[in-house]
Design an enzyme around this catalytic site. Structure first.
Site, PDB file in Angstrom:
ATOM      1  N   LYS A   1       0.800  -1.228   0.000  1.00 54.42           N
ATOM      2  CA  LYS A   1       0.000   0.000   0.000  1.00 54.42           C
ATOM      3  C   LYS A   1       0.829   1.273   0.000  1.00 54.42           C
ATOM      4  O   LYS A   1       0.446   2.268  -0.601  1.00 54.42           O
ATOM      5  CB  LYS A   1      -0.890   0.010   1.250  1.00 54.42           C
ATOM      6  CG  LYS A   1      -2.327  -0.330   0.928  1.00 54.42           C
ATOM      7  CD  LYS A   1      -3.230   0.196   2.023  1.00 54.42           C
ATOM      8  CE  LYS A   1      -4.624  -0.351   1.809  1.00 54.42           C
ATOM      9  NZ  LYS A   1      -5.108  -1.122   2.929  1.00 54.42           N
ATOM     10  N   ARG A   2       1.943   1.224   0.702  1.00 54.23           N
ATOM     11  CA  ARG A   2       2.697   2.483   0.807  1.00 54.23           C
ATOM     12  C   ARG A   2       3.325   2.882  -0.526  1.00 54.23           C
ATOM     13  O   ARG A   2       3.793   3.999  -0.685  1.00 54.23           O
ATOM     14  CB  ARG A   2       3.717   2.419   1.944  1.00 54.23           C
ATOM     15  CG  ARG A   2       4.910   1.581   1.656  1.00 54.23           C
ATOM     16  CD  ARG A   2       5.703   1.279   2.907  1.00 54.23           C
ATOM     17  NE  ARG A   2       6.458   0.065   2.689  1.00 54.23           N
ATOM     18  CZ  ARG A   2       7.619   0.029   2.056  1.00 54.23           C
ATOM     19  NH1 ARG A   2       8.171   1.141   1.615  1.00 54.23           N
ATOM     20  NH2 ARG A   2       8.229  -1.115   1.855  1.00 54.23           N
TER      21      ARG A   2
END
Ligand code: GLU
Length: 472
Positions: free
Chosen positions: A239-240
């Site tokens: 996600k990052r």
């Protein structure tokens, strides 16, 4: 030759992410490239984490990508009876046995192994006890003590694991439910799956699965484990690094064909070629060209590929995807000739469908709002005459095509003594409200005669009434 049957078995514990979509794509392409079959299976045995919303989101994303399946979706939770039959078969032929060791017993075995420098695992205590089924009994597979289990992998080559490193693992819990590896093997076997392409995070399960195939006296499928997709910092994609779900890319205005093109290149190659249509991929895809090294997800590349697909796709196909983006802006557009014409003027100028919807908005507007800067610069009193004349000449055209439009502008230039820009720029502002737009002629042709004339006249009227109402 035996028909090729592949599968995609997502666990419905979240949306369809980039890595999953890539796995689905490889399996789907391999089936499509070989007149095979592609099976969709929902691995929902983790009932606490599996949700209907996730299943729906996964199916929706697959449909959006155009990854269609020939069989399924089948749900593991509806197949418990089948797993039971196979577990019983393994018990009956001596390949599996009941075990009543408690979690503490097993932990003690592990501790003992650790103390002597061995791999901590279950030591086979109940193997030969011949225990009957009981309330607190699990079922374990009797794995070989000697030799090695070799995984022949079409991507990674052969790897082998000593059987002494594999314990008698549990295939059925005490509550009667199957363990993951058992369910996967029984499914793949009964569904006739003969090619399994998946992420190499599953490689850890493969030797156990092979032992299950052998215990069931079944032929092994072909395995291919593809390296994980990495982020730009070479850590596993997460996600990052940005959007992970296929749905987010849909919302950002990527075309499904561009997504497929981009995803396939995360692990598969055909020389150094970057652009592939869906049909190209079906024609060219092969397992041999799957790469051993991990690929990095690169947003700029994806964006570039998307722009290329927008440029090269049929306007009618783009329209189906663009219309929802227009609807979000309050525009009701149809998949008709008008919209195809609009798209034709924007294909070379749009990176994604959000851009394209922004660029298309003015075509559908009921009335044009002029940007302040554009109005100040181009909608001056001196523009009234060229605007009016342009409207009249365009209105009088019998045949509305580029050649005649050019002539109409030439006539206005002659009659007013103004250069092309002095006429075209006010016209552009009249039609779009801004100074940036597709080429003037192609834009007018897409907009149509009626709207063009009406908007140019409206701009001339607007200038006049503004001048009349503002005191000097
Ligand atoms: N259900 C597993 C997953 O979603 C896939 C299992 C497999 O490919 O064998 O990761």
């Amino acid at each position: 030759m035996e028909q090729i049957i592949t599968r995609f078995p997502p666990s419905p514990t979240g949306f369809l992410h980039i890595g999953g979509a890539r796995t689905a794509l490889f399996n789907w392409l391999y089936a499509r490239a070989n007149n095979g079959r592609f099976v969709l299976r929902i691995e929902d045995t983790d009932e606490a984490r599996s949700t209907k919303e996730s299943t729906d989101a996964i199916l929706e994303s697959l449909e959006w990508l155009g990854i269609d399946w020939d069989e399924g979706p089948c749900y593991q939770t509806e197949r418990y009876d089948i797993y039971k039959t196979y577990i019983q078969q393994l018990i009956d032929n001596g390949h599996a046995y009941y075990c009543d060791c408690t979690a503490e017993d097993v932990e003690a075995m592990r501790e003992k192994a650790r103390a002597t420098g061995k791999k901590p695992m279950y030591d086979g205590k109940c193997r030969d006890k011949g225990l009957p089924a009981g309330e607190n009994t699990v079922v374990r597979l009797r794995t070989p003590d000697t030799g090695a289990t070799v995984v022949e992998d079409v991507v990674k080559g052969a790897t082998s694991l000593m059987n002494s490193e594999i314990d008698d693992f549990i295939i059925r819990r005490s509550d009667g439910t199957p363990m993951y590896n058992l369910a996967v093997v029984v499914d793949d076997l009964t569904m006739g799956i003969n090619h399994i392409i998946r992420g190499d995070d599953h490689l850890i399960n493969t030797p156990k699965q092979i032992l299950l195939y052998q215990a069931l006296e079944a032929d092994l499928p072909v395995f291919g484990h593809v390296p994980m997709v990495l982020g730009p910092d070479k850590a596993r994609l997460s996600k990052r690094h940005g959007a992970m779900s296929v749905g987010e890319y849909k919302n950002m205005g990527y075309l499904p064909d561009a997504m497929l093109n981009y995803l396939v290149r995360l692990g598969w190659s055909h020389g150094d070629r970057e652009f592939f249509t869906r049909d190209d991929l079906i024609e060219l895809f092969s397992l041999k060209a799957l790469g051993k090294s991990a690929s990095m997800f690169d947003m700029d590349k994806l964006s570039h590929i998307n722009a290329k697909h927008i440029q090269n796709s049929d306007p009618e196909k783009i329209a189906g995807h663009l219309i929802p983006f227009l609807a979000q802006k309050g525009v009701t557009a149809e998949n008709d000739e008008f919209t195809h014409g609009v798209i034709g003027t924007l294909q070379a100028r749009s990176k994604n469908l959000v851009d394209m919807a922004d660029g298309a908005f003015f075509y559908y507007a009921d009335s044009i709002e002029y940007e302040e800067k554009a109005e100040k610069k181009f909608l001056k009193p001196a523009a009234v005459e060229p605007l009016k004349k342009s409207a009249d000449y365009i209105d009088a055209l019998e045949s509305f095509d580029e050649k005649n439009l050019e002539n109409a502008f030439k006539q206005v230039m002659e009659e007013t003594g103004l250069g092309f820009g002095k006429i075209a720029q006010p016209v552009r502002v009249a039609l779009t409200g801004t100074t940036v737009s597709p080429g003037i002629f192609e834009m007018i042709l897409a907009l149509g005669k009626e709207k063009t004339v009406q908007r140019i006249r409206a701009a001339a009227d607007y200038i006049q009434s503004r001048e009349n109402s503002t005191p000097e």
